[in-house]
Motif scaffolding. Structure first.
Motif, mmCIF file in Angstrom:
data_model
loop_
_atom_site.group_PDB
_atom_site.id
_atom_site.type_symbol
_atom_site.label_atom_id
_atom_site.label_comp_id
_atom_site.label_asym_id
_atom_site.label_seq_id
_atom_site.Cartn_x
_atom_site.Cartn_y
_atom_site.Cartn_z
ATOM 1 N N ALA A 237 39.839 23.350 11.389
ATOM 2 C CA ALA A 237 39.792 22.848 10.018
ATOM 3 C C ALA A 237 39.058 21.510 9.944
ATOM 4 C CB ALA A 237 41.197 22.711 9.451
ATOM 5 N N TYR A 238 39.351 20.612 10.895
ATOM 6 C CA TYR A 238 38.691 19.313 10.912
ATOM 7 C C TYR A 238 37.259 19.436 11.421
ATOM 8 C CZ TYR A 238 43.320 17.279 10.192
ATOM 9 O OH TYR A 238 44.546 16.953 9.681
ATOM 10 N N ALA B 123 35.165 21.957 11.246
ATOM 11 C CA ALA B 123 34.258 22.558 10.269
ATOM 12 C C ALA B 123 33.904 21.566 9.162
ATOM 13 C CB ALA B 123 34.895 23.809 9.673
ATOM 14 N N ALA B 124 34.911 20.874 8.637
ATOM 15 C CA ALA B 124 34.677 19.957 7.520
ATOM 16 C C ALA B 124 33.852 18.747 7.957
ATOM 17 C CB ALA B 124 36.006 19.508 6.926
ATOM 18 N N HIS C 25 30.335 19.780 9.266
ATOM 19 C CA HIS C 25 29.406 20.140 8.197
ATOM 20 C C HIS C 25 28.759 18.887 7.619
ATOM 21 C CE1 HIS C 25 28.419 21.331 3.951
ATOM 22 N NE2 HIS C 25 27.815 22.298 4.629
ATOM 23 N N THR C 26 29.567 17.861 7.382
ATOM 24 C CA THR C 26 29.043 16.609 6.827
ATOM 25 C C THR C 26 28.111 15.916 7.810
ATOM 26 O OG1 THR C 26 31.025 16.284 5.482
ATOM 27 C CG2 THR C 26 29.674 14.337 5.933
ATOM 28 N N LEU D 238 28.527 26.057 9.680
ATOM 29 C CA LEU D 238 29.706 25.244 9.392
ATOM 30 C C LEU D 238 30.135 25.394 7.936
ATOM 31 C CD1 LEU D 238 28.618 22.150 11.473
ATOM 32 C CD2 LEU D 238 30.549 23.663 11.977
ATOM 33 N N ALA D 239 29.183 25.603 7.038
ATOM 34 C CA ALA D 239 29.527 25.859 5.638
ATOM 35 C C ALA D 239 30.289 27.175 5.518
ATOM 36 C CB ALA D 239 28.261 25.897 4.782
ATOM 37 N N LYS E 94 33.806 26.565 6.700
ATOM 38 C CA LYS E 94 34.567 25.865 5.663
ATOM 39 C C LYS E 94 35.006 26.822 4.560
ATOM 40 C CE LYS E 94 33.388 22.046 3.793
ATOM 41 N NZ LYS E 94 32.562 20.999 3.137
ATOM 42 N N GLY F 237 38.816 27.858 3.417
ATOM 43 C CA GLY F 237 39.286 27.601 2.055
ATOM 44 C C GLY F 237 39.649 28.856 1.283
#
Length: 255
Positions: free
Chosen positions: A24-25, A27-28, A31-32, A80-81, A84, A88
């Motif tokens: 979870a961390y 990927a988020a 991605h950034t 990675l998007a 995410k 979600g």
């Protein structure tokens, strides 16, 4: 050159995060940071092309290598998007086990695309440095006070290859393609050329503790930039092929 070394360090931190953080961390945040890295690559290309020197084959290839990194990192952004989006999604939309497996697969594909980026950034920096030194010969780097072992350790650090782990026997170093001793690292730390980042690198084995990442300080990057391109150096490795990742079987857990 320092910009390219900084780019390599950014990729090392990005890769460490993808390998160390939970899905979870990873990927988020991944991605950034991957989006930021695409922009950083394009800025680095502009910096190479703005160098006031003849556009030799070596310099042109250095720019192309970074353009390839931008493309590959853009592909990583897409993986990675997707991870995410899967994280979600509502639980009722897919089987949780299958979804978790697909998230891990997407993150692994993203990791593969940027795995060689730090080394590629250093190779590009070395190519640019060699061309600069060819046109503007400078004094011997022997005056920098560094031993051959220290220079080797600094270059391995720039490539994102050096970590420190711990066992019952004490601290140990691991470097992917060269021998780096803990005493050498401590000497470089004392000179302010490297820093130890505790528990920032992935563990050496599943379930193990995170390892310490060794990173260049600004003075360390300046030092590497000063001796890059002088004399014999490690042969340039093949640049990563700029192709989208092909789907593979579900990977093993990240080490």
């Amino acid at each position: 050159m320092v910009r390219l070394l900084a780019l390599g360090d950014q990729f090392t931190q990005h890769n460490d995060g993808l390998a160390r953080l939970r899905a979870a961390y990873g990927a988020a945040r991944g991605h950034t940071s991957a989006q930021i890295l695409v922009s950083a690559c394009l800025e680095a290309v502009q910096a190479i092309e703005a160098q006031p020197m003849h556009a030799s084959v070596a310099v042109t290839e250095a720019a192309v290598r970074i353009k390839q990194l931008a493309y590959l990192t853009g592909q990583a952004v897409r993986h990675l998007a997707e991870a995410k989006a899967l994280l979600g999604a509502r639980a009722s939309e897919s089987d949780p086990a299958l979804r978790a497996e697909e998230v891990d697969r997407q993150i692994q594909l993203a990791r593969q695309l940027t795995a060689l980026a730090p080394a590629a950034a250093v190779e590009s920096a070395a190519a640019v440095a060699a061309e600069i030194h060819r046109h503007r010969p400078s004094a011997s780097t022997e005056a920098d006070g560094l031993t051959p072992a220290e220079r080797t350790a600094l270059q391995a650090t720039a490539r994102g290859h050096v970590v420190i782990g711990r066992s019952q026997a004490g601290e140990y170093t691991h470097s992917r393609d060269s021998t780096v001793h803990i005493d050498t690292l401590r000497a470089l730390e004392g000179k302010g050329l490297i820093a130890f980042e505790p528990a920032c690198a992935p563990p050496a084995f599943d379930g193990g503790p995170p390892q310490d990442r060794i990173r260049l300080t600004l003075n360390g990057a300046l030092s590497v930039a000063a001796f890059l391109g002088h004399g014999p150096h490690t042969p340039v490795r093949s640049a990563p092929t700029a192709r989208p990742a092909r789907p593979t079987a579900a990977p093993a857990r990240a080490r």
